[in-house]
Design a protein around this motif. Sequence first.
Motif, PDB file in Angstrom:
ATOM      1  N   ILE A 160      -8.608  10.830  37.321  1.00 11.01           N
ATOM      2  CA  ILE A 160      -8.437   9.434  36.900  1.00 11.01           C
ATOM      3  C   ILE A 160      -9.432   8.544  37.645  1.00 11.01           C
ATOM      4  O   ILE A 160     -10.020   7.630  37.073  1.00 11.01           O
ATOM      5  CB  ILE A 160      -6.978   8.974  37.131  1.00 11.01           C
ATOM      6  CG1 ILE A 160      -6.048   9.708  36.155  1.00 11.01           C
ATOM      7  CG2 ILE A 160      -6.853   7.459  36.929  1.00 11.01           C
ATOM      8  CD1 ILE A 160      -4.580   9.486  36.406  1.00 11.01           C
ATOM      9  N   TRP A 161      -9.662   8.836  38.940  1.00 13.85           N
ATOM     10  CA  TRP A 161     -10.676   8.097  39.701  1.00 13.85           C
ATOM     11  C   TRP A 161     -12.046   8.293  39.077  1.00 13.85           C
ATOM     12  O   TRP A 161     -12.818   7.332  38.928  1.00 13.85           O
ATOM     13  CB  TRP A 161     -10.681   8.575  41.149  1.00 13.85           C
ATOM     14  CG  TRP A 161     -11.627   7.809  42.031  1.00 13.85           C
ATOM     15  CD1 TRP A 161     -11.341   6.699  42.781  1.00 13.85           C
ATOM     16  CD2 TRP A 161     -13.029   8.082  42.250  1.00 13.85           C
ATOM     17  NE1 TRP A 161     -12.466   6.271  43.446  1.00 13.85           N
ATOM     18  CE2 TRP A 161     -13.521   7.097  43.143  1.00 13.85           C
ATOM     19  CE3 TRP A 161     -13.914   9.053  41.786  1.00 13.85           C
ATOM     20  CZ2 TRP A 161     -14.838   7.056  43.576  1.00 13.85           C
ATOM     21  CZ3 TRP A 161     -15.232   9.021  42.201  1.00 13.85           C
ATOM     22  CH2 TRP A 161     -15.694   8.047  43.084  1.00 13.85           C
ATOM     23  N   LEU A 162     -12.377   9.522  38.712  1.00 16.43           N
ATOM     24  CA  LEU A 162     -13.671   9.804  38.089  1.00 16.43           C
ATOM     25  C   LEU A 162     -13.803   9.086  36.748  1.00 16.43           C
ATOM     26  O   LEU A 162     -14.882   8.597  36.400  1.00 16.43           O
ATOM     27  CB  LEU A 162     -13.842  11.317  37.894  1.00 16.43           C
ATOM     28  CG  LEU A 162     -14.117  12.122  39.177  1.00 16.43           C
ATOM     29  CD1 LEU A 162     -13.926  13.606  38.928  1.00 16.43           C
ATOM     30  CD2 LEU A 162     -15.521  11.841  39.706  1.00 16.43           C
ATOM     31  N   GLY A 163     -12.710   9.007  35.997  1.00 15.41           N
ATOM     32  CA  GLY A 163     -12.738   8.272  34.729  1.00 15.41           C
ATOM     33  C   GLY A 163     -13.078   6.809  34.938  1.00 15.41           C
ATOM     34  O   GLY A 163     -13.915   6.238  34.224  1.00 15.41           O
ATOM     35  N   GLU A 164     -12.430   6.191  35.933  1.00 20.83           N
ATOM     36  CA  GLU A 164     -12.721   4.788  36.256  1.00 20.83           C
ATOM     37  C   GLU A 164     -14.162   4.620  36.730  1.00 20.83           C
ATOM     38  O   GLU A 164     -14.866   3.687  36.345  1.00 20.83           O
ATOM     39  CB  GLU A 164     -11.762   4.298  37.345  1.00 20.83           C
ATOM     40  CG  GLU A 164     -10.314   4.206  36.925  1.00 20.83           C
ATOM     41  CD  GLU A 164     -10.015   2.951  36.134  1.00 20.83           C
ATOM     42  OE1 GLU A 164     -10.930   2.119  35.960  1.00 20.83           O
ATOM     43  OE2 GLU A 164      -8.860   2.799  35.677  1.00 20.83           O
ATOM     44  N   ARG A 165     -14.623   5.568  37.583  1.00 16.06           N
ATOM     45  CA  ARG A 165     -15.965   5.470  38.141  1.00 16.06           C
ATOM     46  C   ARG A 165     -17.031   5.615  37.065  1.00 16.06           C
ATOM     47  O   ARG A 165     -18.001   4.840  37.023  1.00 16.06           O
ATOM     48  CB  ARG A 165     -16.128   6.573  39.203  1.00 16.06           C
ATOM     49  CG  ARG A 165     -17.443   6.584  39.943  1.00 16.06           C
ATOM     50  CD  ARG A 165     -17.566   5.418  40.882  1.00 16.06           C
ATOM     51  NE  ARG A 165     -18.276   4.298  40.283  1.00 16.06           N
ATOM     52  CZ  ARG A 165     -18.379   3.120  40.823  1.00 16.06           C
ATOM     53  NH1 ARG A 165     -17.804   2.868  41.974  1.00 16.06           N
ATOM     54  NH2 ARG A 165     -19.044   2.152  40.226  1.00 16.06           N
TER      55      ARG A 165
ATOM     56  N   VAL B  51     -12.340   4.010  26.129  1.00 13.77           N
ATOM     57  CA  VAL B  51     -12.126   5.293  25.442  1.00 13.77           C
ATOM     58  C   VAL B  51     -12.753   6.423  26.254  1.00 13.77           C
ATOM     59  O   VAL B  51     -12.131   7.475  26.480  1.00 13.77           O
ATOM     60  CB  VAL B  51     -12.728   5.258  24.019  1.00 13.77           C
ATOM     61  CG1 VAL B  51     -12.719   6.652  23.401  1.00 13.77           C
ATOM     62  CG2 VAL B  51     -11.933   4.308  23.133  1.00 13.77           C
ATOM     63  N   LEU B  52     -13.984   6.227  26.715  1.00  7.93           N
ATOM     64  CA  LEU B  52     -14.645   7.248  27.528  1.00  7.93           C
ATOM     65  C   LEU B  52     -13.918   7.458  28.855  1.00  7.93           C
ATOM     66  O   LEU B  52     -13.826   8.575  29.356  1.00  7.93           O
ATOM     67  CB  LEU B  52     -16.095   6.851  27.786  1.00  7.93           C
ATOM     68  CG  LEU B  52     -17.032   6.930  26.572  1.00  7.93           C
ATOM     69  CD1 LEU B  52     -18.410   6.427  26.945  1.00  7.93           C
ATOM     70  CD2 LEU B  52     -17.129   8.354  26.050  1.00  7.93           C
ATOM     71  N   GLN B  53     -13.402   6.375  29.401  1.00  5.10           N
ATOM     72  CA  GLN B  53     -12.643   6.475  30.651  1.00  5.10           C
ATOM     73  C   GLN B  53     -11.431   7.382  30.461  1.00  5.10           C
ATOM     74  O   GLN B  53     -11.121   8.220  31.316  1.00  5.10           O
ATOM     75  CB  GLN B  53     -12.189   5.078  31.070  1.00  5.10           C
ATOM     76  CG  GLN B  53     -11.290   5.045  32.294  1.00  5.10           C
ATOM     77  CD  GLN B  53     -10.785   3.641  32.555  1.00  5.10           C
ATOM     78  OE1 GLN B  53     -11.506   2.662  32.422  1.00  5.10           O
ATOM     79  NE2 GLN B  53      -9.523   3.534  32.913  1.00  5.10           N
TER      80      GLN B  53
ATOM     81  N   MET C 123      -8.490  11.827  31.735  1.00  7.74           N
ATOM     82  CA  MET C 123      -7.364  12.655  31.304  1.00  7.74           C
ATOM     83  C   MET C 123      -7.792  13.787  30.381  1.00  7.74           C
ATOM     84  O   MET C 123      -7.418  14.936  30.565  1.00  7.74           O
ATOM     85  CB  MET C 123      -6.331  11.771  30.590  1.00  7.74           C
ATOM     86  CG  MET C 123      -5.701  10.721  31.480  1.00  7.74           C
ATOM     87  SD  MET C 123      -4.647  11.413  32.785  1.00  7.74           S
ATOM     88  CE  MET C 123      -3.312  12.083  31.794  1.00  7.74           C
ATOM     89  N   GLY C 124      -8.624  13.453  29.399  1.00  7.66           N
ATOM     90  CA  GLY C 124      -8.947  14.409  28.339  1.00  7.66           C
ATOM     91  C   GLY C 124      -9.619  15.670  28.837  1.00  7.66           C
ATOM     92  O   GLY C 124      -9.153  16.787  28.556  1.00  7.66           O
ATOM     93  N   LEU C 125     -10.710  15.520  29.607  1.00  8.13           N
ATOM     94  CA  LEU C 125     -11.436  16.699  30.082  1.00  8.13           C
ATOM     95  C   LEU C 125     -10.571  17.536  31.008  1.00  8.13           C
ATOM     96  O   LEU C 125     -10.588  18.769  30.956  1.00  8.13           O
ATOM     97  CB  LEU C 125     -12.715  16.272  30.802  1.00  8.13           C
ATOM     98  CG  LEU C 125     -13.829  15.696  29.924  1.00  8.13           C
ATOM     99  CD1 LEU C 125     -15.027  15.327  30.785  1.00  8.13           C
ATOM    100  CD2 LEU C 125     -14.243  16.680  28.844  1.00  8.13           C
ATOM    101  N   SER C 126      -9.812  16.860  31.861  1.00  5.19           N
ATOM    102  CA  SER C 126      -8.915  17.564  32.776  1.00  5.19           C
ATOM    103  C   SER C 126      -7.890  18.387  32.003  1.00  5.19           C
ATOM    104  O   SER C 126      -7.658  19.565  32.287  1.00  5.19           O
ATOM    105  CB  SER C 126      -8.222  16.555  33.683  1.00  5.19           C
ATOM    106  OG  SER C 126      -7.173  17.156  34.403  1.00  5.19           O
ATOM    107  N   MET C 127      -7.270  17.763  31.007  1.00  5.05           N
ATOM    108  CA  MET C 127      -6.270  18.460  30.198  1.00  5.05           C
ATOM    109  C   MET C 127      -6.895  19.613  29.423  1.00  5.05           C
ATOM    110  O   MET C 127      -6.308  20.695  29.302  1.00  5.05           O
ATOM    111  CB  MET C 127      -5.606  17.473  29.241  1.00  5.05           C
ATOM    112  CG  MET C 127      -4.706  16.450  29.928  1.00  5.05           C
ATOM    113  SD  MET C 127      -4.156  15.144  28.805  1.00  5.05           S
ATOM    114  CE  MET C 127      -3.194  16.091  27.620  1.00  5.05           C
ATOM    115  N   ALA C 128      -8.105  19.380  28.902  1.00  4.27           N
ATOM    116  CA  ALA C 128      -8.768  20.430  28.122  1.00  4.27           C
ATOM    117  C   ALA C 128      -9.111  21.624  29.002  1.00  4.27           C
ATOM    118  O   ALA C 128      -8.907  22.785  28.604  1.00  4.27           O
ATOM    119  CB  ALA C 128     -10.024  19.869  27.465  1.00  4.27           C
ATOM    120  N   LEU C 129      -9.628  21.370  30.213  1.00  5.35           N
ATOM    121  CA  LEU C 129      -9.968  22.473  31.118  1.00  5.35           C
ATOM    122  C   LEU C 129      -8.721  23.234  31.547  1.00  5.35           C
ATOM    123  O   LEU C 129      -8.704  24.475  31.571  1.00  5.35           O
ATOM    124  CB  LEU C 129     -10.700  21.925  32.347  1.00  5.35           C
ATOM    125  CG  LEU C 129     -12.148  21.479  32.127  1.00  5.35           C
ATOM    126  CD1 LEU C 129     -12.672  20.745  33.360  1.00  5.35           C
ATOM    127  CD2 LEU C 129     -13.037  22.677  31.808  1.00  5.35           C
TER     128      LEU C 129
END
Length: 584
Positions: free
Chosen positions: A89-94, A133-135, A140-146
């Motif tokens: 989530i931090w990476l998404g914000e960053r 949307v990218l955030q 969340m999205g990439l983390s969940m997908a991995l």
Amino acid sequence: MSTDKVETRQLIRWIFGQLKPYRRRVIIAILALIVGAVSWLLLGQGVKVVVDEGFLANNAGKLNQMVFAVLGIALVGSLAAYVRFYLMIWLGERVSSDIRKQVYFHLLKLSPGFFESTRTGEVISRFTADTTVLQTVVGMGLSMALRASITFVGSMLLMLITSPLLTLYVLIAVPLVLLPIKFLGARVRTYARNSQDRVADMGAYVDESLHEIQTVQAYTHEDIDRSLFAQRIEAVMQAASHRIKYRALMISLVMGISISAITIVAWLGATEVLNSGISAGELTAFMFYAVMAGGSVATISEVIGEIQKAAGASERLLELLNTKPLIEPPSSPAVLPTKLRGTLTLQNVNFTYPSAPQNPVIKNLNLEIKSGERIALVGPSGAGKSTLFQLLLRFYDITSGNIYIDDLDSQKLDPSALRKQFALVPQESVIFASNAIENIRYGRPDASIDDVKAAAKAARADKFIDELTDGYFTDLGERGVRLSGGQKQRIAIARAILADRPILLLDEATSALDATNEQLVKQALDKLMEGKTTLIIAHRLSTVVNADRIVVMDKGEIVAIGNHQELMQGNSVYRQFAELQLVN
């Protein structure tokens, strides 16, 4: 603006490119993700032992032992989940913040021509809605997908170890699960892009109507604006409903096929238990893994829907980032002298706006302006006076001809270095949502407060600034709503005085002032113009009378040059303009 359609893999590559500066956090997040996924996979083995060696074997000690082991595994998985969620989530914000900076920094390079065809509200929508949307995808999205991918692969391997036959049945169902993702995912992406466009249109309308709220209310246009805004809201909903429909259909089909497949496999597995092909514990573990695999596929399908939506948003952001500035600095720019004389020479200058190439605005214009000379530009609306200012500042490149500053071709100079030689005071003064000090200091950011106050005093602005609530530290409001027109004008003049640049461009800087303040500001301007080359778009007789020369423009051409008396006697365009438009 246009760009090639962004493929999903291009989007993933672009996003991972944004993550590169934060490799360490990404690696820790992935390790936490792997630990968490493995923990949940080990639970299946724990369940198998509980059933076979504890429950069915009537072994209370083993049962208790395995229950504590399962709880320990769950605790490890939970701690790993915390680390993963926090970091992702931090990476998404960053990443979202970094992209906003990239887009904003790029927009500052674009010339005014870009903003002729792009509304501010639409650009703001790309900063907010699209980056959000990218955030979400990164956070969340990439983390969940991995996690889902690791869980799916791990589940399939453990299922294969537990029962190769049942695993074969599951593998037959996997292609059926992937079909909705393949065929409906593209539609989700198309409608996601359309939905983002409608949101941008709504944002642009809000920005425009609220910016001009006084005009809206003065003409009692509120009901019409409510209706037009409601139409845009419905357009947003209509576009979103298509995206939602196909995304919901995709997820429901994936879930339906997965649950049906798991049910059939469970029935086949139960038959195997009855035939003593596998134990009850093995079937329980197998179904545990099958449910995890099915849930992983459902998660992946949902994330793919998010990624398709993000692809639509990324196309719009990449359009901005890929837009080339119309004004590019030369690879080896000429160097301006430390002390500029301020001479200007225009030779056979022709110009048409990029948005209207069929309509010439400046035609074969020739003009020489000496150092320290005061030139008044007069002529009817549309004569090309303001356009000439824009060309001098190189907001646009001329279609043909040459513009020289101190005998240096302006097109061979770095645009930033060129513009630092001009101080501009527009007719509609620009005031930023900051205090008086920062607004005046805009002309020279490193100026001291004493320098700012001296400039304000020279512009006869110090008295009204001192009377503000917090004096020079008073916030002037968005676009200077707390100031009168004349006060805004004097702030803008103070900004130009503080900048202290060799060439002044004044779009009738006294037009918004009353007679008393006009006289005070004229004294400040006379002092400001000493030793400086000055071009003034004139609307008042007093301005043209005091000019060294008057340049009469009509339909993009210079039709006469002279002083007031000469032009009144010898030029009909000037005489008509003076009688009708010049105000004493």
